[in-house]
Design an enzyme around this catalytic site. Structure first.
Site, mmCIF file in Angstrom:
data_model
loop_
_atom_site.group_PDB
_atom_site.id
_atom_site.type_symbol
_atom_site.label_atom_id
_atom_site.label_comp_id
_atom_site.label_asym_id
_atom_site.label_seq_id
_atom_site.Cartn_x
_atom_site.Cartn_y
_atom_site.Cartn_z
ATOM 1 N N HIS A 82 1.119 -1.352 0.194
ATOM 2 C CA HIS A 82 0.492 -0.263 0.158
ATOM 3 C C HIS A 82 1.061 1.367 -0.259
ATOM 4 C CE1 HIS A 82 -3.615 2.630 0.933
ATOM 5 N NE2 HIS A 82 -2.879 2.883 1.514
ATOM 6 N N ASP A 161 -14.912 3.243 8.759
ATOM 7 C CA ASP A 161 -13.891 4.008 7.908
ATOM 8 C C ASP A 161 -14.630 5.293 6.899
ATOM 9 O OD1 ASP A 161 -11.238 5.458 6.565
ATOM 10 O OD2 ASP A 161 -11.625 4.294 5.822
ATOM 11 N N ARG A 168 -14.349 13.220 8.478
ATOM 12 C CA ARG A 168 -13.668 14.191 8.887
ATOM 13 C C ARG A 168 -13.404 15.569 7.782
ATOM 14 N NH1 ARG A 168 -9.726 9.106 8.697
ATOM 15 N NH2 ARG A 168 -7.774 10.711 8.943
ATOM 16 N N SER A 183 -7.399 4.817 9.716
ATOM 17 C CA SER A 183 -8.185 4.784 7.949
ATOM 18 C C SER A 183 -7.557 3.031 7.016
ATOM 19 C CB SER A 183 -8.241 5.439 7.282
ATOM 20 O OG SER A 183 -9.245 5.605 5.988
ATOM 21 N N LYS A 187 -8.427 -1.032 6.197
ATOM 22 C CA LYS A 187 -8.857 -1.197 5.230
ATOM 23 C C LYS A 187 -7.798 -2.530 4.723
ATOM 24 C CE LYS A 187 -8.949 3.250 3.676
ATOM 25 N NZ LYS A 187 -9.096 4.224 3.107
#
Lengths: 434, 434
Positions: A82, A161, A168, A183, A187
């Site tokens: 990621h 999320d 947010r 967050s 995931k």
């Protein structure tokens, strides 16, 4: 338990317990706790922070708010990758085939999201026919066959999320390390891989503008992964200029193909190979990064990496011939050369604005319903530290719609700082956290 | 202008402009800006604070959100008095007649609110027949005739405060000096008096638990009043024990009458006379506090102050005979003596809990629809520093409903700390800010 007490507790800088964090996430997702109390709590969290345990509890509460992907049909250690995001970060398209060709497994689900330039899914979709919507059975079959598949997220992953992020975004509470880490990691943890390699970007095109913040975020995410029982490592890498030279969906696919074919060098290749080597070691395929890196170089040279990419494309209904002939990818009507207006050295880039340039050309989206033009973008010809002469080409712009062309050229030129000396040398890799 | 930008600006500790503050107050009152963005902004304000100008702008924006009282029908300088609240603070009932009898004007509108014990309006309503709902014409007539009237708020005063306070109450954002000051001063500025004397309470029965906080709040309110063009001064006075001896509505009315009649001394009288003298100087009736104080003593001695109170009661439809015979006020069925269980000295009191004792006996309300029992409460017989012997009466409880009696007695005894030495001496007046 009352949410007002939790708000006051956090406001005073006290630590929230796991039960309290579960209470607030569950209550928010169920609709029992209203937005206005959560936004107040989020702002208190922004100011007072959350410690490692609180952040992990938050992450796990978010994971538990929805479905979890079951990748058990794929035999072997699945390592996810990621990136926290930046401009010209095409690493996933390169890393996936490299790891697969070297014997590892990459079963990656990407979210769509908004961005200056498209995300991984948009880059893949620039390949004619390629389908990022695959059933879980087919997904497993593809990974079991060619070692790599990248598809769109399915199921109701981490609804907490989605709801928290939307709040947010409109309440000024995006930029907190615990909330960002929660967050991202919720995931990752929900999407079923066994281990995780993170690429935390730092610089003018990244969310984190300084090394300190990026390292803090990286460490928090590694801690969460570890506490959640999934081995996680993170690189902190540079985003003070676009990582690759291509900015735009088909252009980035071309750059990825050229790197896999061994025809293109540069920072994007360096970071991609490093990420791949970490993933291979984490996946237990090689005992050391050196051995992994030797294999990576081999699969580039012998064409195995490019072949794997073609195989994945074919199994996802795309035209695999693109790996041999990038002319099959969508192309823009016009190519416009952007030239330097003075002699000097490229000293710095405003990378966020350089992403905006691609958005203006039509390569990204500002709302979910925007349609991305796969062909447009630009190919950067100079990097920080390069000397330029007046009239040198800084970039080729690939243009279809000329509506924002002037604005995009102006912004591009403003984003590249040319000075009389080479300026400060920048690193590519700042830190590794494991 | 976008509210998200204001949230982020305040989150970063920057100063909001008048236009920005008007935008957020107007948008909130009109419903254009949702609760969840305002609560986030309020929490950012809690952490970053607001300076004097921002707080004044906030206050004025709130004043402008609704009706403003026009007291021009009352000829002369009207001086308002406001206490930030505490237990046994009956000063308004004493100050009003004192100022009127000494030549000043008090045209006071009180809000109802919630509280351990009733508010000023409840104390007045314990007087048989007295009506706190008067037309503006009649209100002016009463003040023009006898110099003093206290009535309930009419019209749509400061709707922004009502909406903001309700949100602050459930989002942990009550305890910020600018938000408190803005809430109090917006109501004072909207209710039409020319000058303002504030009594900011400090101690175990007050919102502000320490002198530093109380002085900060007092200074902020004085600054707002001054910037808004209404001369304002503030006293910071003690609330580490009930101010008077009576706690409960009719009991407090009795104590006020006894003080006005010159039959009762103590802290409540000292503070009331000091407030009255400040109001008289501010109102231009006397050049110095000494001269004002001499007159105050005179109007107590010669019965003029008590007479004025009777006159006001009569003009507000009440039985003015109560000023001569307090037996006409509601009385409780039972009087129960609460005795000391050990020898020693009264070292401290938990004044907030002592307010709760009165609430348990039925003297206050926790929700707007609660009905207050005017007769109940207690009369405190000892104060901090007093020596007690086991069996000495600490207080007389005035009881109708015995439902919570045991609980109230237990809480009362727990609230009074008896030790072996007299403990730390406490001040009555901490500071004067002008």
């Amino acid at each position: 338990m009352r949410i007002i007490d939790l708000i006051i507790k956090k406001k005073r800088g006290e630590v929230l317990s796991r039960e309290e964090i579960n209470f607030f996430i569950d209550g928010y997702v169920s609709g029992d706790i209203p937005d206005y109390q959560i936004s107040s709590l989020l702002m208190a969290i922004y100011f007072q922070g959350m410690n490692k345990q609180e952040t992990t509890d938050l992450t796990m509460a978010m994971v538990d708010s929805g479905d979890k992907v079951d990748l058990s049909a794929i035999k072997g250690i699945k390592v996810d990758k990621h990136s926290t995001g930046g401009v010209a970060d095409t690493a996933t398209l390169i890393v996936g085939p490299l790891v697969a060709a070297a014997g590892g497994l990459v079963a990656k689900m990407s979210g769509r999201g908004l961005g200056h330039t498209g995300g991984t899914l948009d880059k893949l979709e620039s390949i004619p026919g390629l389908n990022i919507s695959q059933s879980m059975e087919r997904f497993a079959e593809i990974v079991n066959t060619c070692g790599v598949s990248v598809i769109g997220q399915t199921g109701n992953l981490v609804p907490a999320d989605k709801k928290l992020y939307a709040l947010r975004d409109v309440t000024g509470t995006v930029d907190n390390v615990s909330l960002i880490a929660g967050s991202i990691m919720s995931k990752k943890l929900a999407s079923g891989s066994d281990k995780i390699v993170l690429d935390v970007k730092m610089g003018s095109g990244a969310f984190m503008k300084d090394v300190h913040g990026a390292v803090e975020l990286a460490r928090m995410m590694v801690d969460i992964g570890t506490l959640a029982g999934k081995e996680t490592i993170a690189l902190v890498t540079d985003m003070n200029q676009p990582l690759g030279n291509a900015v735009g969906n088909a252009l980035e696919a071309i750059e990825a193909i050229e790197i896999l074919a061994g025809k293109h060098e540069g920072d994007l290749k360096v970071v991609s190979c490093l990420l791949a080597s970490k993933m291979l070691v984490l996946g237990g395929i090689f005992p050391t990064e050196e051995k992994a890196m030797a294999k990576i170089n081999q699969v580039i040279e012998n064409g195995e990496a490019l072949k794997r990419f073609g195989q994945m494309i074919e199994m996802q209904d795309g035209d695999s011939e693109v790996v041999n002939n990038t002319d099959l990818l969508p192309s823009a009507e016009k190519i416009i050369e952007i030239k330097a207006e003075a002699d000097g050295f490229i000293q710095a880039m405003n990378t966020e604005d350089m992403g905006m340039v691609a958005l203006l050309l039509g390569a990204g989206r500002t709302k979910k319903t925007d349609i991305v033009d796969p062909a447009v973008g630009y190919w950067l010809k100079k990097r920080i530290g390069d000397s330029v002469k007046k009239g040198d080409i800084l970039a080729d712009f690939y243009v279809n719609d000329e509506k924002n062309l002037d604005e995009s050229i102006e912004l591009f030129k403003k984003s590249i700082i040319i000075g009389n000396n080479p300026g400060k040398k920048i690193n590519l890799i700042y830190d590794t956290i494991s």
